[in-house]
Design a protein around this motif. Structure first.
Motif, PDB file in Angstrom:
ATOM      1  N   ARG A  88     -11.567 -12.558  -5.291  1.00 31.60           N
ATOM      2  CA  ARG A  88     -12.225 -13.536  -5.438  1.00 31.60           C
ATOM      3  C   ARG A  88     -13.408 -13.002  -6.598  1.00 31.60           C
ATOM      4  O   ARG A  88     -13.999 -13.610  -7.583  1.00 31.60           O
ATOM      5  CB  ARG A  88     -12.983 -14.448  -4.354  1.00 31.60           C
ATOM      6  N   HIS A  89     -13.911 -11.878  -6.064  1.00 34.83           N
ATOM      7  CA  HIS A  89     -15.224 -11.340  -6.654  1.00 34.83           C
ATOM      8  C   HIS A  89     -15.341  -9.753  -6.918  1.00 34.83           C
ATOM      9  O   HIS A  89     -14.434  -9.113  -5.964  1.00 34.83           O
ATOM     10  CB  HIS A  89     -16.404 -11.617  -6.162  1.00 34.83           C
ATOM     11  N   ARG A 100     -18.042  -6.843  -7.999  1.00 29.47           N
ATOM     12  CA  ARG A 100     -19.371  -6.567  -8.335  1.00 29.47           C
ATOM     13  C   ARG A 100     -19.443  -5.240  -8.381  1.00 29.47           C
ATOM     14  O   ARG A 100     -19.455  -4.505  -7.476  1.00 29.47           O
ATOM     15  CB  ARG A 100     -19.993  -7.168  -7.221  1.00 29.47           C
ATOM     16  N   LEU A 109     -13.968 -13.519 -10.463  1.00 31.17           N
ATOM     17  CA  LEU A 109     -15.304 -13.419 -11.181  1.00 31.17           C
ATOM     18  C   LEU A 109     -15.853 -11.821 -11.109  1.00 31.17           C
ATOM     19  O   LEU A 109     -15.458 -11.470  -9.953  1.00 31.17           O
ATOM     20  CB  LEU A 109     -16.281 -14.362 -10.576  1.00 31.17           C
ATOM     21  N   ASN A 127     -14.544  -8.701  -3.167  1.00 28.44           N
ATOM     22  CA  ASN A 127     -14.096  -9.561  -2.079  1.00 28.44           C
ATOM     23  C   ASN A 127     -12.890 -10.396  -2.427  1.00 28.44           C
ATOM     24  O   ASN A 127     -12.772 -11.022  -3.482  1.00 28.44           O
ATOM     25  CB  ASN A 127     -15.394 -10.771  -1.916  1.00 28.44           C
ATOM     26  N   GLY A 128     -12.114 -10.234  -1.420  1.00 20.02           N
ATOM     27  CA  GLY A 128     -10.728 -11.066  -1.397  1.00 20.02           C
ATOM     28  C   GLY A 128     -10.675 -12.136  -0.430  1.00 20.02           C
ATOM     29  O   GLY A 128     -11.525 -12.359   0.379  1.00 20.02           O
TER      30      GLY A 128
END
Lengths: 407, 407, 407, 407
Positions: free
Chosen positions: D166-167, D169, D269, D290-291
């Motif tokens: 999902r993310h 960073r 993202l 983040n998954g």
């Protein structure tokens, strides 16, 4: 030996609260507690709470400690024993209730974000300015400003401890939507919630950045995303953030996550992230400020700690130091416990109540005002505009400061 | 719509508190709060508080929310509206007050350490056993057992998550005496405080170790030290841990620090340290348990966190994991906020009040009982004996469990 | 353009190493690396390595970079191209090899602990003193003194940064014996290993405490324990810390864990723990020093970091600061990378090699000398004596400083 | 007993290195070390190093362990004893040297970023593809992929441990330019460095994100900033990142900081930050993924640690766990020390050398290839394009995978 005489000598302020869910419960804890912790010029009286369901609001009043219950917020506002209206409802009713309360001559504390749109927020800020001229106060509930560690950080920025700002970096990470079967509650509906992660937690991120920096964002570029676009409609009662989905499905009409970059008035760079999809992050509001002479770091999951890097130290002994924000001369600590005895999330609301009661007694408008709430709202609008416009850099119009109140 | 009817339907328990300094303030916050957070079978009523100075106790009653004030603890105990006596005085008066309250048919909550000597603690435990047969309860205020993270740790040990215990390691580090000019308050006088760091914070360390392990210490070896043997006598008011010293000096008659090693009943090794000279450590109660299958780690300066190492994981993905003890199914969390919204020090006292009210309603003796308090007292005595005897290993006599209460 | 001419201009020191297991591999990495990182007065030449098995030692020489291989350590010592003997064998052969090497006129680097008994250590220290008069150097391999973070800590203690010492707290926690089926290797046999966790890792803990404090322990009290008293005898090859057990079982004759309390010469309190049963702790040498004006904290699992608490700061901005020990003016850093580019475990051995080469060139005895090794050995002996004597406090005899070497 | 026979039996690979500053020193340490730590199919021979200044390069060869020195990189490439050319020069010479080396039939290892422009990177990738058909390998030096913790993270993502992403960073924060008097070195000149923080450290951030995610960025939006636009021109020698400025001043023509948001091919993202103005951050490459089922966190300032949150655990025992990436079955660990004995920055280069030697022996192209380098270069170009175009979201053209090599 009865001591009730003592108590009656202090002047009081009658409070009426609208809404009694999560926020209402925390606010109640604050109103119940504040006068027992601080030496106040004004004691709050928990006059009445308001909700639509008569049985439920009566039970809430009993549980949360309110003397009376109302089912119509207009009647709550009209009560003689209510001088301050505390608005704890979802964002789509903030404007109507807060403006009515201000027009009725009451002080207002309104939960964040101030509203669901810039237009509403502007109307509220206008109403607050008008009310200010009548001596009323209006405050928006960005409670994190009242955490001792963040208030201490502000004090350090203000006194130049970290020098000219270069970077502000704020992420607010949660994970309660990672399960695609989590139900489609009102928080995932644009018409009620205004926006998703952006307004709910991104607004906190933006406010705290502007507060700590002491200056507004002047422009932003943004990406937003809705990872799970359809969810089961909720069945049965939905409380707080939980609930159960049924067989029917509906469309998620708000963002799940928002990435924002921007600039502050001074030229410092800012970056933000708000998401409900950061698996394992429960309430991770993380803040870092880098200045020419130092840096500050905070994490809401360890809310009693502030990290300071003092860049004026010799390099060989410089390092990020963990300040336990529990010292007697730290903000708000005079009422609490000895050093090292940590506070919790809810204490920020006790501090908010304290500042508000002191401000009412002194007749001085405290921060964050509705103008500060509007300032955040304009950033949220610019974020959505940029996201809809290929991430193009989008200016944030300034909020003209209210004309000074004549003495 | 008045809701006071609702409130009156719940049965109540009248509370009378003796002492209103630091501990009295925290206990008051707990009694004020508990019924608004949990759904209780019994509501506390803050009937009266007691202190020797009439003006001061009246002011305290007003500030802390007690309905009446008393200047003689015997009169407090005698009040009809007091069913539970909450003892928040220094250790040298615990025995007299608690025993009198029990003999008067009242439930008792007594601050830790239970007493200043084993003899007193035994008399108290005897009185509690006798009172138990009359249906009364007596609890000692080892509040840290009620921190969610530590209650969760206990649950894990109990259900075998970390297997057979090998090591328990507890240090309780503070630093408020590092300045040799800090004044000679009552806490540094044996006749009032019983002992120094040992009884004040070492007692917490020992209780939490026995609680988490689920077994008692069977022997100890100890070193104690008084680093600064003479201090200025205090001048003017001494509040909490602070105050100012004058020109005259007096002798410090308690320990500044204690180092303890020992064994638990299972054969696990234990080590303890209690000191007020650990510069920079404000309230660092640190706990580590190593079991055959896992480990647990806790630090009071980050009280919402529990670290678990699961030794049954493959080595390549095993690691100490930070559990934020703020999940709905963590102990005591059902009354509070969503995940990630941390609690503070004082919440442990709210939880203590909850457990006590539920226990009174159910007629069941909760832990920690006065026997548990006596268990700690015997360890403290063995520590002092060992320290006075060249650190020789000194057995801790077991506390014979109270005879079961007939149904 | 060949540059070998350059290289030949620098004077060299021939090194011969005995043993090529874990320690031998790390020492080899250090000898291979040191001259390429630091500008040295003397280049090491890796002349020969020695082991009992001819094929194995030949393979090791090839792999580790030694020019020749020997199977008899007496022949290694006798070699003309060996001026320094590096002893990397188990403790029961240290005395014999090191003394022979010293008597043969060679410099000696001997792995820790210096020996398996005080008698051996005394003989070694005597031999070193005698050799010193002939200009030879003898060093014991307490390599952790050469970690930049710990060398920096020493510098701070020495210059008074944390003031008079109150507490030294060192735990060395590992977990490789928690499985009761782990085989009975030589490390669990008293006749070879001398002791268990105590000598293996407790010796590091004690040396680092005495080094950082700059003063010796004067007495100790101790508990030791062997949790698993019988283990399967190893079958097949045993390498490093691993191996497989068979059906037959044997007795464990060393300690699994040791708890130690004590006093330093200044009156500061010290506590130590060494264990191989701390599940999840891989190599956790943790050090904390509390002084009257500050504190220092180190953890070997994060070896590039030193934490400093400066107690002379105002309380409101004081905190433990994380110093990344990678700055150019930190000890040993001039040869390595820019700030923030961390070093590893093995670098401490490169630094040890550097200091030794510089000392040989300068003709000055570096620390830790064999006297320092003897100092640790006497503590280990006092620990075992106390543990066997009901934990009675047991004095540690001082090591009489060597007579000064005449100029 | 001489063992040189053994050594001569292994096949070798002659290495020639261009440049001998910071990167050259680290690469040399890797080439010197790798064959002593791993059991390799091919031993590296450090044939020659190249630099423009004859005296300096000769000294460097001596210090760093190269057999010969050259002053013209074309001659280095032409040497018969060089089969692999290691390019450690600034970015503006990468293309010319690497392409010439490939055309001369040599394998190439080229430091990152691959080039100063997309055009150069494309030419290099073309040359690498052509050379691949002749059996040569070309690798770009994104060494962080070879840190055990990050290689382990990649393995976990690949095997689905954290589920759908999902993310991502990534921030890379340094602080060596916060002082406005820091001199205007070549790194602050566009013609030599290509870009500033973006290419130097942002390229690492982007590569590691694409590597860990296993998918490319498809578009970006960016803000860049030059906080200090004029600096003193350097006087005297400038080494590494340091140096002294004189009275004359010049213009900084690269970015000081870059903020980037974007999307990965899967729809996840991504956000990035690269800056040299984050006071107190020395080398803080921080990564969080983040998954749907878990998260991973890494910080280069603690490079032996990987944090894993396993979202499939029950919420009451889930938490970010610290995995010490020092277990025997972690990537690259088989050659090093027992668990808990941490590695350093430079080890990633030893691992890079190992993978490259194994790949040459096996005839298989390892990652990161020049295509991977080009992939990063295209992102850097899109970042600069977006920043110049009002932060408009800018697609990143895909890199067409090289045609498969016929068997």
């Amino acid at each position: 030996m009865d001591v009730s005489d003592n108590e009656s000598k202090r002047p009081t302020l009658g409070v009426g609260m609208v809404g009694y869910a999560f926020m209402g419960a925390v606010h109640s804890q604050a109103w119940r507690t504040v006068a027992h912790v601080y030496d106040l010029p004004l004691s709050p009286v928990m006059s009445a709470v308001c909700g639509r369901d008569a049985d439920a609001v009566r039970a809430a009043a009993d549980r949360l400690g309110w003397a009376a219950a109302e089912t119509d917020w207009r009647e709550l506002i009209a009560r003689d024993d209510v001088q301050l209206v505390d608005v704890c409802t979802p964002g789509n009713s903030h404007a109507e209730i807060a403006i009515a309360a201000l027009e009725a001559g009451k002080h207002v504390l309104c939960e964040k974000p101030l509203a669901n749109s810039v237009a509403e927020a502007e109307a509220m800020a206008d109403a607050a300015r008008a009310a200010r001229r009548r001596g009323q106060l209006a405050v928006v509930g960005f409670n994190y400003r009242r955490l001792p560690a963040l208030a201490l950080a502000r004090r350090m920025v203000e006194t130049g401890r970290i020098g000219e700002l270069r970077h502000v970096r704020v992420t607010y990470l949660q994970d309660w939507l990672t399960d695609p079967q989590a139900p489609l509650t009102w928080r995932l509906r644009r018409e009620q919630a205004g926006s998703g992660a952006l307004g709910d937690i991104g607004s906190h991120a933006i406010d705290i950045a502007q507060y700590l920096a002491g200056e507004p964002l002047t422009g932003v570029s943004a990406l937003t995303e809705t990872f799970v676009r359809e969810r089961p409609l909720p069945e049965g009662p939905v409380t707080g953030l939980s609930g159960t989905g049924g067989d029917r499905r509906g469309e998620v009409t708000v963002d799940d996550a928002a990435l924002i970059t921007g600039r502050l008035a001074s030229g410092a760079l800012a970056s933000f992230e708000a998401t409900r999809f950061a698996t394992g992050r429960k309430n991770a509001l993380r803040v870092e400020l880098n200045g020419e002479r130092g840096s500050l770091v905070f994490d809401l999951e360890r809310l009693n700690e502030l990290y300071l890097y003092d860049g004026t130290e010799p390099a060989s002994t410089a390092g990020f130091r963990r300040i336990l924000a529990t010292e007697p001369d730290h903000p708000y600590l005079e009422g609490w416990w000895p050093p090292g005895h940590g506070l919790g999330y809810e204490h920020s609301f006790v501090h908010q109540a304290r500042d508000l009661l002191c401000a009412v007694a002194a007749g001085e408008q405290p921060e964050p005002s509705f103008d500060d709430g509007l300032r955040v709202q304009r950033v949220l609008a610019a974020v959505e505009e940029s996201a809809a416009n290929n991430s193009a850099y989008t200016p944030v119009p300034p909020v003209t400061p209210a004309a000074p109140v004549p003495a």
